[in-house]
Enzyme design. Structure first.
Site, PDB file in Angstrom:
ATOM      1  N   HIS A  99       0.568  -6.509   5.111  1.00 12.97           N
ATOM      2  CA  HIS A  99      -0.062  -7.004   3.894  1.00 12.97           C
ATOM      3  C   HIS A  99       0.498  -6.184   2.728  1.00 12.97           C
ATOM      4  O   HIS A  99       0.875  -5.012   2.910  1.00 12.97           O
ATOM      5  CB  HIS A  99      -1.576  -6.806   3.908  1.00 12.97           C
ATOM      6  CG  HIS A  99      -2.295  -7.451   5.045  1.00 12.97           C
ATOM      7  ND1 HIS A  99      -2.342  -6.902   6.310  1.00 12.97           N
ATOM      8  CD2 HIS A  99      -3.040  -8.583   5.097  1.00 12.97           C
ATOM      9  CE1 HIS A  99      -3.080  -7.676   7.098  1.00 12.97           C
ATOM     10  NE2 HIS A  99      -3.515  -8.699   6.391  1.00 12.97           N
ATOM     11  N   ASP A 102      -1.068  -2.772   2.203  1.00 12.44           N
ATOM     12  CA  ASP A 102      -0.839  -1.784   3.260  1.00 12.44           C
ATOM     13  C   ASP A 102       0.268  -0.809   2.890  1.00 12.44           C
ATOM     14  O   ASP A 102       0.217   0.366   3.263  1.00 12.44           O
ATOM     15  CB  ASP A 102      -0.416  -2.461   4.577  1.00 12.44           C
ATOM     16  CG  ASP A 102      -1.398  -3.484   5.070  1.00 12.44           C
ATOM     17  OD1 ASP A 102      -2.593  -3.327   4.800  1.00 12.44           O
ATOM     18  OD2 ASP A 102      -0.959  -4.443   5.735  1.00 12.44           O
ATOM     19  N   GLU A 266      -4.648 -15.714  16.668  1.00  7.64           N
ATOM     20  CA  GLU A 266      -5.052 -14.390  17.142  1.00  7.64           C
ATOM     21  C   GLU A 266      -6.069 -14.522  18.268  1.00  7.64           C
ATOM     22  O   GLU A 266      -7.017 -15.315  18.176  1.00  7.64           O
ATOM     23  CB  GLU A 266      -5.648 -13.571  16.000  1.00  7.64           C
ATOM     24  CG  GLU A 266      -6.101 -12.195  16.449  1.00  7.64           C
ATOM     25  CD  GLU A 266      -6.761 -11.399  15.352  1.00  7.64           C
ATOM     26  OE1 GLU A 266      -7.873 -10.883  15.587  1.00  7.64           O
ATOM     27  OE2 GLU A 266      -6.166 -11.286  14.257  1.00  7.64           O
ATOM     28  N   ASP A 307     -10.492  -6.056  17.650  1.00  3.21           N
ATOM     29  CA  ASP A 307      -9.030  -5.896  17.610  1.00  3.21           C
ATOM     30  C   ASP A 307      -8.522  -4.841  18.585  1.00  3.21           C
ATOM     31  O   ASP A 307      -7.719  -3.974  18.226  1.00  3.21           O
ATOM     32  CB  ASP A 307      -8.553  -5.542  16.197  1.00  3.21           C
ATOM     33  CG  ASP A 307      -8.631  -6.720  15.244  1.00  3.21           C
ATOM     34  OD1 ASP A 307      -8.653  -7.862  15.725  1.00  3.21           O
ATOM     35  OD2 ASP A 307      -8.671  -6.503  14.029  1.00  3.21           O
ATOM     36  N   ASP A 337      -1.610  -7.008  16.306  1.00  8.52           N
ATOM     37  CA  ASP A 337      -2.683  -6.860  15.324  1.00  8.52           C
ATOM     38  C   ASP A 337      -3.844  -6.175  16.042  1.00  8.52           C
ATOM     39  O   ASP A 337      -4.899  -6.757  16.278  1.00  8.52           O
ATOM     40  CB  ASP A 337      -3.091  -8.234  14.796  1.00  8.52           C
ATOM     41  CG  ASP A 337      -4.134  -8.144  13.694  1.00  8.52           C
ATOM     42  OD1 ASP A 337      -4.528  -7.025  13.337  1.00  8.52           O
ATOM     43  OD2 ASP A 337      -4.567  -9.202  13.213  1.00  8.52           O
TER      44      ASP A 337
END
Length: 435
Positions: A99, A102, A266, A307, A337
């Site tokens: 991102h 980040d 995801e 996650d 991720d």
């Protein structure tokens, strides 16, 4: 400076190895189905969880030991680039994702943020040229800052909408600069808290307008990048507009965007939607919309997006069966991720966690190949749907019958016999391929 001190490049040592810092199943250069395993799996590292996660959770402060952190945010950002590429090289991973927030501090203005992004992506470009590592995808964070309280592309505030557009415009420019192969739109807050004060039609129309502007801009700058939408059902909003694969595909079809977007799926988001990972991939396959995967897993006893690194071999195997059915995943990949657990706070845990995830996917991939070679699922389905191979079933498939003909047939064939699916023994035999 070496950030992961004492850790050499991770190599394949085989299933009998007792070395924690070695691959036991992932052999990057092993030729599988005509090409190296690394080209099938196309592993990527996520900048956010890997480099910026502090190990904090809703009940505790940051605990992670990270040797690149300094008092100056820009110095920390520069250090992160060096540390990140060191980790990529030591793991032998050839792709990464990020991102915008980040990689660089946002500073005190949008102009300063963009300047910082330019500095950091210049460094990244140098590292990419030196190492051959590539950008799998990048995206804009339109959900963390307080300005995105009500989303970005679906915000009730036109000024926020414009600010979001500026970030995406810059993100597409950075993608072209770094040779990005995909660009992801993840609606972190594109949804509603309550329908009582929400104009859903306006918000969905505005999101479609946003996407169409992005399509126009990537064409204007000559960047042939694959656009991806990442479904997630909830959290932080009550309901997010990209709830799951099917909902996202319905949106794309309604606004005639299906030729410009595929899906980044995801595992943990699938769980939150009440689905399995393989279900979401199968839905995408049905519409030729599989783009890329975010590799992680949720905790079966916890109801939020934990996650975790993927280690559930059954789940990964079934997901890879669907990937093989799709004919592969390029130009997408398998992006981790995933974040280390709060108790795994040491620097070497970042290495060990990725080894675990990569070995799990290598095992799942090999099991999926064996299942395909043995026609395990093909034979099951052919037997189960045998009635459509001949007679009235074939007429249905061929489109040579109608309601009147089917009704007449039913009147003459009322003694219906179904066959058992024997699902319990099917699951037992499936275990033989995996464990």
């Amino acid at each position: 400076m070496e950030y992961f001190k004492g850790i050499e490049k991770i190599v394949y040592e085989g299933p009998k190895s007792s070395n924690d810092f070695a691959y036991r199943h992932y052999d990057a250069d092993e030729i599988v189905l005509g090409k190296p395993m690394k080209e099938h799996l196309r592993f990527g590292l996520a900048y956010w969880h890997t480099m910026t996660n502090g190990g904090n959770d809703p009940f505790g402060d940051a605990v992670n030991e990270r040797t690149w952190v300094e008092n100056d945010p820009m110095v920390t950002a520069i250090n992160r680039v060096d540390a990140f590429f060191e980790l990529l090289e030591k793991l032998g991973v050839e792709y990464f994702c990020f991102h915008d927030v980040d990689i660089a501090p946002q500073g005190n203005s949008l102009e300063e943020f963009f300047e910082n992004l330019d500095v950091i992506t210049d460094l990244m470009k140098e590292k990419m040229a030196q190492t051959g590592i590539k950008l799998l995808w990048n995206t804009a964070n339109l959900f963390t800052h307080p300005r995105f309280l009500n989303g970005g592309a679906t915000s009730n505030n036109a000024d926020v909408y414009a600010y979001s557009a500026a970030q995406v415009k810059k993100g597409l420019e950075l993608s072209k600069k770094l040779g990005g192969q995909n660009y992801v739109f993840w609606g972190g807050r594109e949804g509603y808290e309550s329908l009582l004060n929400t104009d859903m039609n306006l918000e969905l129309d505005n999101m479609a307008r946003f996407f169409k502007m992005a399509i126009a801009y990537k064409k204007k700058i000559g960047h042939d990048v694959q656009f991806l939408i990442e479904p997630k059902p909830k959290e932080p909003t009550t309901h997010q507009y990209d709830f799951d694969a099917a909902t996202s595909l319905a949106f794309l079809q309604k606004y005639d965007l299906q030729d410009d977007f595929k899906l980044n799926l995801e595992a943990n988001h699938a769980t939150l939607a009440g689905h399995t990972f393989e279900h979401e991939i199968a839905v995408a396959n049905t519409y030729n919309a599989l783009g890329s995967l975010d590799a992680n897993q949720g905790h079966p006893l916890l109801g939020w997006d934990t996650d975790e690194f993927p280690t559930n071999l059954m789940d990964v195997t079934l997901a890879m069966v669907e990937v093989l059915d799709a004919g592969g995943i390029a130009p997408g990949g398998i992006n981790f991720d995933a974040k280390v657990r709060r108790t795994s706070f040491a620097m070497d845990d970042l290495v060990l966690a990725h080894i675990a995830g990569m070995d799990t996917f290598a095992r799942g991939f090999k099991a999926a190949i064996k299942l395909k070679e043995d026609k395990f699922f093909t034979n099951l389905k052919e037997e189960r749907y045998a009635s459509f191979k001949s007679g009235i079933g074939k007429e249905i498939i061929d489109g040579t019958t109608d309601l009147e003909s089917l009704a007449a047939y039913a009147m003459e064939h009322q003694d219906i016999t179904n066959k058992s699916g024997h699902i319990e023994i099917v699951k037992s035999k499936l275990n033989d391929y995996i464990y």
